[in-house]
Design an enzyme around this catalytic site. Structure first.
Site, short mmCIF file in Angstrom:
data_model
loop_
_atom_site.label_atom_id
_atom_site.label_comp_id
_atom_site.label_asym_id
_atom_site.label_seq_id
_atom_site.Cartn_x
_atom_site.Cartn_y
_atom_site.Cartn_z
N GLY A 1 -0.21 -0.59 8.80
CA GLY A 1 -1.09 -1.38 7.51
C GLY A 1 -1.95 -1.89 8.14
O GLY A 1 -3.57 -1.46 7.60
N HIS B 1 7.04 0.22 6.34
CA HIS B 1 8.08 -0.41 6.29
C HIS B 1 8.13 -1.75 5.27
O HIS B 1 9.31 -2.39 5.55
CB HIS B 1 8.45 -1.08 7.62
CG HIS B 1 7.25 -2.03 8.54
ND1 HIS B 1 7.66 -3.33 8.49
CD2 HIS B 1 6.17 -2.00 8.69
CE1 HIS B 1 7.00 -4.03 8.36
NE2 HIS B 1 4.83 -3.15 8.82
N CYS C 1 3.78 -18.84 14.19
CA CYS C 1 4.29 -19.19 15.14
C CYS C 1 3.86 -18.80 16.74
O CYS C 1 3.74 -18.31 17.30
CB CYS C 1 5.71 -18.90 15.48
SG CYS C 1 6.25 -20.24 16.27
N1 PLP Z 1 -1.31 -7.03 5.37
C1 PLP Z 1 -0.73 -7.81 4.93
C2 PLP Z 1 -0.91 -8.28 3.54
C3 PLP Z 1 0.82 -7.72 4.87
O1 PLP Z 1 1.44 -8.58 4.68
C4 PLP Z 1 0.89 -6.93 6.53
C5 PLP Z 1 2.45 -7.14 7.10
O2 PLP Z 1 3.21 -8.09 7.43
C6 PLP Z 1 0.51 -6.43 7.16
C7 PLP Z 1 -1.48 -6.86 6.86
C8 PLP Z 1 0.49 -5.61 8.16
O3 PLP Z 1 1.52 -4.62 8.20
P1 PLP Z 1 1.60 -3.71 9.89
O4 PLP Z 1 3.29 -4.73 9.67
O5 PLP Z 1 1.79 -2.58 9.17
O6 PLP Z 1 0.59 -3.74 10.20
#
Ligand code: PLP
Length: 364
Positions: A67, A186, A306
Site C-alpha cells: 500500500g 495483506h 511508537c
Molecule cells: N494506508 C492505510 C490507511 C493503512 O492502514 C496502511 C497500513 O497500515 C497503509 C496505507 C500502508 O499499507 P502497507 O502496509 O501495505 O504498506
C-alpha cells in the site's frame, strides 16, 4: 492468541495460500516462450479479477509491493507531472500519505471534526494543487470519509487511500472518478508485500523507478505473479462474503461498544467500518493496556506509532481534537474474518480489569 489487530494485518486466507502456491513456480511473465506466456496468462487473470471487482479496465490495475508503494507512486508521480507545488491531504492520513506529502513540501491539511470526518474542504480545494489525497476510511478509527465530495470540489488529480476500505465497502473506480486508488493485499487476507494502484489512463503518474517498462511503465520491475494470484483470490473471497461478513462484524462491534466502561471515550463515530473500535481510557497509558492484555493472550494495538518505546499520542486523534493525555490512553480494537463471538466475550471480560490496573500504574 486472541487476535484483535486485523487493521494492522489479517491472516492469509486459505484461498489465497492455494492460489499463491499454485502460481509460485510461474516464471517471468515477460518471457516470449510458452512458460513466459503461461506466467503472463496467470497475471492477466489476476489483473482481470481485480479490474472486475473495482469496476475499471485491466490496464488501470498496477501491481506494486505494498500500500505504501502505491501511495508513493501516486503522490510523487502526480506531483512530478504538475505545474503546481501544493499537496493537499486530510489531517488524519496514514503515515504513508502524511510522510510522502511532507517530503514533497508545501502541504495543506483538510481539517476534521471531533468525530473524525473531513469537513468544509471547499476553500482549500478551490486552490490549484498538484495532487489531493484523502483516505476512504481511517485506519485508527474506521471513520468513513466524504470522498465523493472531495473529488467533486477540486480540479487536481485525487488519490484515494482505500487500504482499510477494500473488502469492507463497495468500491467502483470509474463511478468514483478519482485519478488513482491504493490498496494492500495483506489487509483483506492476501499475501503481505502485494499492493495495487488503480490508475486512470490520464493523467498517469510519472514512475518512481525506471526500468523494463512493466505495468504501463508506471512500475517497472518483474511482477510477482504468485503474489498477484494470491491477492486476486483473497479479493474474490472477501467481496463474495462482504455483505454477510460486515453485518456479522458490526454486531460484534456493537457488543464491544455496549460493554465499554462508562468513563471511556469512544473515538470511532457511527459512520465507520464495521471492523474498528477506537477507545480512550483517561488516566491509563496505552502501552500499559497493551502489555497487560498481551500477558493474557490478547493482541491489540494503540493505533499510533511508537517511537523509541515511548507511547506517543496519535496524530490522528490530536487532529480530531482529543487532548494529548486522553489520546495516550487509547486502544484500537480491530476485527476481521477470523474473529468469533467467544473471542469478543473474552475481551469484554478482560478489558475493565486491565483498565483498572493500568490506571493504578498511572501515566508515565
Ligand atoms: N494506508 C492505510 C490507511 C493503512 O492502514 C496502511 C497500513 O497500515 C497503509 C496505507 C500502508 O499499507 P502497507 O502496509 O501495505 O504498506
Amino acid at each position: 492468541m486472541l487476535y484483535f489487530d486485523h487493521a494492522a494485518t489479517t491472516p492469509m486466507r486459505e484461498s489465497a495460500k492455494d492460489a499463491w502456491l499454485e502460481a509460485s513456480s510461474a516464471l517471468n511473465p515477460s518471457g516470449q516462450y510458452a512458460l513466459g506466456r503461461r506466467a503472463r496468462s496467470l497475471l492477466d487473470d489476476a489483473r482481470e479479477t481485480v479490474a472486475k471487482v473495482f469496476g475499471c479496465d485491466p490496464i488501470e490495475v498496477i501491481f506494486t509491493a505494498s500500500g505504501t508503494e502505491s501511495v508513493n507512486i501516486a503522490l510523487k508521480g502526480f506531483y512530478a507531472i504538475s505545474p503546481h507545488s501544493k499537496v493537499v491531504i486530510s489531517a488524519i492520513e496514514h503515515s504513508a500519505v502524511y510522510e510522502t506529502a511532507q517530503f514533497l513540501g508545501d502541504v495543506d491539511l483538510l481539517p476534521v471534526t471531533r468525530e473524525g470526518f473531513v469537513h468544509d474542504p471547499h476553500n482549500i480545494l478551490a486552490q490549484p494543487a498538484a495532487v489531493v489525497s484523502c483516505m476512504w476510511a481511517n485506519n485508527e478509527t474506521g471513520a468513513i470519509q466524504p470522498i465523493e465530495q472531495i473529488i467533486a470540489a477540486t480540479d487536481a488529480p485525487v488519490h484515494v487511500d482505500a487500504v482499510q476500505a477494500v473488502g469492507k465497502v463497495p468500491i467502483n473506480f470509474h463511478a468514483l472518478g478519482a485519478a488513482s486508488l491504493a490498496m494492500s493485499g495483506h489487509k483483506f487476507g492476501g499475501p503481505r508485500g502485494v499492493g495495487v494502484l488503480l490508475a486512470k489512463r490520464s493523467p498517469a503518474p510519472a514512475p518512481l523507478f525506471h526500468g523494463g517498462g512493466q505495468e504501463r511503465g508506471i512500475r517497472s520491475g518483474t511482477v510477482d505473479v504468485a503474489g498477484a494470484c494470491g491477492f486476486a483470490a483473497a479479493l474474490t473471497e472477501v467481496v463474495a462474503t462482504m455483505d454477510e461478513e460486515q453485518q456479522r462484524l458490526a454486531a460484534l462491534k456493537d457488543m464491544i461498544i455496549a460493554a465499554l466502561p462508562e468513563d471511556s471515550i469512544l473515538n470511532t463515530p457511527k459512520h465507520s467500518l464495521a471492523t474498528h473500535v477506537n477507545v480512550s481510557f483517561p488516566g491509563a497509558e496505552g502501552d500499559s493496556l497493551i502489555m497487560l492484555l498481551d500477558s493474557q493472550g490478547f493482541a491489540l494495538a494503540t493505533g499510533s506509532a511508537c517511537a523509541n518505546g515511548v507511547n506517543r499520542a496519535s496524530r490522528v486523534l490530536l487532529a480530531q481534537g482529543v487532548d494529548e493525555k486522553t489520546a495516550r490512553g487509547t486502544l484500537r480494537i480491530s476485527l476481521g474474518y477470523t474473529t468469533t463471538e467467544d473471542e469478543v466475550a473474552q475481551l469484554i471480560e478482560a478489558l475493565p480489569k486491565a483498565v483498572a490496573i493500568a490506571r493504578q500504574a498511572g501515566m508515565a
